[in-house]
Design a protein around this motif. Structure first.
Motif, short mmCIF file in Angstrom:
data_model
loop_
_atom_site.label_atom_id
_atom_site.label_comp_id
_atom_site.label_asym_id
_atom_site.label_seq_id
_atom_site.Cartn_x
_atom_site.Cartn_y
_atom_site.Cartn_z
N ILE A 1 0.83 -1.22 0.00
CA ILE A 1 0.00 0.00 0.00
C ILE A 1 0.87 1.27 0.00
O ILE A 1 0.66 2.15 -0.81
N GLY B 1 -12.50 8.65 -8.85
CA GLY B 1 -11.57 9.27 -7.89
C GLY B 1 -10.20 9.54 -8.47
O GLY B 1 -9.27 9.85 -7.73
N ALA C 1 0.20 17.31 -4.56
CA ALA C 1 0.76 17.12 -3.22
C ALA C 1 2.23 17.50 -3.14
O ALA C 1 2.77 17.73 -2.06
N ARG D 1 -6.32 1.85 3.59
CA ARG D 1 -5.54 2.81 2.80
C ARG D 1 -5.53 4.18 3.45
O ARG D 1 -4.50 4.84 3.54
N SER E 1 -3.70 4.04 6.99
CA SER E 1 -2.25 3.88 6.92
C SER E 1 -1.60 5.12 6.30
O SER E 1 -0.46 5.43 6.59
N ARG F 1 1.57 6.81 8.10
CA ARG F 1 2.92 6.91 7.53
C ARG F 1 3.34 8.34 7.21
O ARG F 1 4.52 8.62 7.12
N ARG F 2 2.38 9.24 7.05
CA ARG F 2 2.74 10.63 6.81
C ARG F 2 2.83 11.42 8.12
O ARG F 2 3.02 12.63 8.11
N GLN G 1 -1.55 19.33 3.12
CA GLN G 1 -0.84 18.13 2.70
C GLN G 1 -1.71 16.87 2.91
O GLN G 1 -1.77 16.01 2.05
N LYS H 1 -4.32 16.82 0.13
CA LYS H 1 -3.75 16.44 -1.17
C LYS H 1 -3.37 14.96 -1.20
O LYS H 1 -3.56 14.28 -2.21
N GLN H 2 -2.82 14.48 -0.10
CA GLN H 2 -2.42 13.07 -0.07
C GLN H 2 -3.67 12.17 -0.12
O GLN H 2 -3.65 11.12 -0.75
N TYR I 1 -6.44 12.86 -1.64
CA TYR I 1 -6.92 12.87 -3.03
C TYR I 1 -6.10 11.96 -3.93
O TYR I 1 -6.56 11.51 -4.97
N LYS I 2 -4.86 11.70 -3.53
CA LYS I 2 -4.03 10.80 -4.36
C LYS I 2 -4.50 9.35 -4.28
O LYS I 2 -4.15 8.55 -5.13
N LEU I 3 -5.25 9.01 -3.24
CA LEU I 3 -5.77 7.64 -3.15
C LEU I 3 -6.87 7.50 -4.20
O LEU I 3 -7.80 8.33 -4.27
N ILE I 4 -6.75 6.47 -5.01
CA ILE I 4 -7.66 6.29 -6.14
C ILE I 4 -9.11 6.17 -5.66
O ILE I 4 -10.03 6.63 -6.33
N ASN I 5 -9.34 5.57 -4.49
CA ASN I 5 -10.70 5.34 -4.02
C ASN I 5 -11.33 6.54 -3.30
O ASN I 5 -12.48 6.48 -2.88
N VAL I 6 -10.55 7.61 -3.14
CA VAL I 6 -11.10 8.79 -2.47
C VAL I 6 -11.75 9.71 -3.49
O VAL I 6 -11.13 10.08 -4.49
N LEU I 7 -13.03 10.06 -3.24
CA LEU I 7 -13.77 10.86 -4.21
C LEU I 7 -13.79 12.34 -3.85
O LEU I 7 -13.71 13.20 -4.70
#
Lengths: 582, 161
Positions: free
Chosen positions: A122, A181, A305, B18, B21, B25-26, B59, B62-63, B65-71
């Motif tokens: 992930i 998304g 980002a 997702r 985590s 991690r950030r 940040q 923006k991070q 939004y980078k997850l594909i499943n986040v709308l």
């Protein structure tokens, strides 16, 4: 058309135009390898380790611009791709990694060779999938290739349980993917582009700071157009090497820890820093508080980002580097802007003249920098792709090679992965069969994946591995010399173990050694002339350091070693300055 | 400063992992997280309370939004949102003190949902402030166990009128 899940994967690869797959079979991925056995148009390269397969696919992607594909088995096979995936993630390289998985009915039971690879990856994938229905395969494959290759590219992993690959699919490949998304912004905002152009038009000391984003968007042509139109000096990061011809008079080197002193002075003095497809990485910026403090910052990146993550910016532009560069050029033309950098270029040329990279040669010992210079001279004008390992070898390659074409430089930037260079050379050779591919290597790093010499030999891939053999983990030793009182803890490697010539020969490669400067050219020429893979074991001066160097956490204009020169405030030639600003 | 993020995500396996985590991690701290499906069963809403300054919040957004499943990610304006949390308190309550506790529950419009020999279980909903005030009073009797849902929130209706 009805087929098995495994056949559907192969059909999807064909739909995507995949010509080369890197991989290693094992229990639960056998249905897929069986389907690949007679697959038309797909060449399967069996590496000797899954890490090698992943790095090879990574390099293949970098030199061709197409996603690299990896197919491995579950458990250890999947786990062995992790370093390669992390490497591709850090360097924004498109990969599609397909891992076999234990059957769905035993998932989660610690079955033989089961590992939770989607969980593990992930943080190092752009996205990943665990396929639980064979009918989803065409859609998942189309999405994976779309996600890997668009926006900010990156690796995507697909975990495929063995019963799914045996399941039945009525195959039809989707014409387009539907990902609500995921909608990367390609075109920059018109107002921001106008702002950036206005700043460029009036800047006295502008500087383009180009990174990997220029290459991944295929924007080198647009970058050159902008630089030449406004006569803007260009620095390129390690990831951006090749984005701008390094023999161009506007090229001002690589910035950062082992960059040029003149390059770092230019960044410290510039009044307008235009970051294009870069991420203000710590190896470039050094101490952030003193980085380019005199400059307005324009930051162009396709990943929102990255903008403002490390450094606050004056003009943020979210968009694809190629498209934004073209738009800025058009805007400047519309404004009728004229170049104003003659004076600034004279200041930079003065620094460049006073603070070049240099080293002392010797009659008896081969200097590592000399090896890279000789490689550069002997390949001049010939289509060549360079890969590197990681460490001193990589930094000397950065300092002394001249990369002039996009996608002919392949180096592990963000992750700094030792063992990258040889498998990368293999992938690059498959992507560019008409190029000579040279791996600038170190004796430490090469040993992390030297088993791939077998892959090169068996597949007749004539890669050339030039080992700068100093009998140390050179960069580790350098840090220990400079910052740990010369206590060389765990950094010494005997120069003759292994015997690299014999190692090469054992795999059926050509091996040759050079121990004195007089032998160097002959060895290199012999290796380059050989029609198969070759290893040159160059015994170099053992304790040579990579200079200049920014101490970790230091300001980039205060560098150790190299030609003496203080911070940029002391390096401005007052007379020249007065003359040029008039 | 505390922010209430309302995050719409695709209702697919692994999405919670997702998101969670990513925060870990950030280096962003989650104060609370509540998740459930929305009016559209293919979409879930995560209400995430984080403590972050403006730069960190940008940040985080923006991070995400980078997850594909986040709308969609919304930082809800505290002055223009409805937020609620549900808490269950199991309070020590010997028969002679039950009455007092029930009175406290009534004041806060909470419900007694279980009565034991030596305890009462109270169900309360409300904003963080109200629940904190109630908890403070109940503490005097001894809170044996407590479970809370984490905050859920929506922007007020005027926004999309």
């Amino acid at each position: 058309m009805k087929m098995t899940g495994a056949q559907a994967i192969v059909r999807s690869l064909q739909e995507e135009g995949v010509e080369v797959v890197f991989g290693y079979p094992g229990g639960v991925v056998l249905p897929l390898f069986d389907a690949l056995y007679e697959a038309e148009g797909i060449r399967v390269i069996l590496t000797r380790h899954e890490q090698g397969a992943t790095h090879a696919a990574d390099a293949y992607a970098r030199v061709t611009g197409k996603p690299g594909v990896v197919i491995v088995t579950s458990g250890p096979g999947a786990a062995n791709t992790v370093t390669g995936i992390a490497n591709a993630y850090m360097d924004s390289v498109p990969l599609v990694v397909i891992t076999g998985q234990v059957a769905t009915h035993v998932l989660g039971t610690d079955a033989f060779q089961e590992t939770d690879i989607t969980g593990i990856t992930i943080p190092i994938t752009k996205h990943n999938y665990l396929v639980d229905d064979a009918r989803d395969i065409p859609e998942v494959m189309a999405e994976a290739f779309h996600i890997a290759g668009t926006g900010r590219p990156g690796p995507v992993l697909i975990d495929l349980p063995v019963d799914i690959s045996r399941g039945e699919v009525a195959f039809s490949y989707p014409e387009r993917v539907n990902l609500p998304g995921y909608k990367p912004t390609v075109k920059g905002h018109a107002k921001q582009i106008h702002q950036a152009a206005s700043l460029i038009a009036k800047a006295r000391k502008p500087l383009l700071y180009a990174g990997g984003g220029v290459l991944s968007s295929d924007g080198a042509k647009e970058l050159k157009e902008l630089a030449e139109l406004m006569q803007l000096p260009v620095v390129a990061t390690l990831m951006g090497k090749g984005a701008f011809p390094e023999d161009h008079h506007l090229f001002v080197g690589m910035p950062g820890m082992h960059g040029g002193k003149y390059t770092n002075y230019a960044i410290t003095e510039t009044d307008l820093l235009l970051g294009i497809g870069v991420r203000f990485d710590d190896r470039v910026t050094g101490k952030l508080a003193t980085f380019a403090t005199k400059a307005k910052i324009v930051h162009v990146d396709v990943d929102p980002a990255e903008i403002g993550k490390n450094r606050s910016v004056d003009v943020p532009i979210v968009g694809d580097a190629k498209s934004v560069l073209a738009a800025i050029v058009a805007e400047l033309r519309k404004m009728g802007a004229e170049p104003k950098t003659d004076a600034w270029m004279r200041v930079i040329d003065d620094w460049r003249g006073r603070f070049p990279f240099h080293y002392h040669t010797s009659e008896s010992a081969i200097m590592p920098q000399q090896v890279v210079e000789r490689v550069r001279e002997l390949t001049k004008g010939k289509p060549t792709v360079f890969t590197t390992e990681v460490g001193q070898n990589q930094m000397w390659a950065c300092q002394y090679l001249r990369i002039t074409e996009p996608r002919t430089w392949v180096s592990s930037g963000g992750l700094g992965t030792m063992g990258f260079g040889l498998p990368a050379a293999i992938g690059a050779q498959l992507g560019r069969p008409d190029h000579m591919v040279i791996d600038i290597a170190g004796d430490g790093s090469i040993q992390m994946n030297s088993q791939e010499l077998a892959t090169a030999a068996i597949n007749k891939l004539p890669v050339k591995v030039i080992i700068l053999n100093n009998g140390y983990l050179g960069m580790v030793r350098q840090w220990q010399e400079l910052f740990y009182e010369r206590r060389y803890s765990s950094s010494t490697l005997p120069q003759d173990c292994p015997d690299f010539v014999k190692l090469a020969e054992a795999y059926g490669c050509f091996g040759i050694r050079a121990t004195t400067p007089a032998e160097l050219d002959d060895a290199l020429v012999a290796a380059f002339a050989h029609d198969g893979p070759a290893v040159v074991d160059v015994r170099v001066e053992r304790e040579e350091n990579v200079f200049p160097m920014v101490a970790p956490g230091g300001s980039i204009d205060e560098m150790l070693g190299g030609i003496p020169g203080g911070p940029v405030s002391e390096m401005l030639d007052e007379e020249l300055l007065e003359e040029v600003w008039e | 400063m505390k922010h209430t993020l309302s995050v719409l995500v695709e209702n697919k396996p692994g999405v919670l992992t997702r998101v969670a985590s990513l925060f870990a991690r950030r280096g962003f701290n989650i104060d609370s997280l509540a998740v459930g499906t929305t009016e559209d069963p293919t979409i879930s809403r995560m209400t995430i309370v984080v403590s972050a300054d403006e730069t960190a919040l940008e940040q985080i957004t923006k991070q995400l939004y980078k997850l594909i499943n986040v709308l969609k990610v919304q930082d809800l304006d505290p002055g223009d949102m409805i937020d609620r949390e549900l808490v269950l308190y199991k309070v020590s309550a010997l028969p002679e003190r039950r009455h007092e506790i029930i009175e406290i529950a009534n004041v806060f419009r909470a419900k007694i949902v279980d009565v034991g020999r030596a305890s009462l279980t109270i169900e309360a909903t409300g904003t963080g402030d109200k629940l904190a005030a109630m908890e403070d009073l109940l503490r005097a009797y001894g809170i044996k166990e407590l479970a809370r849902t984490g905050k859920i929130a929506l922007a007020r209706g005027s926004r999309d009128a």
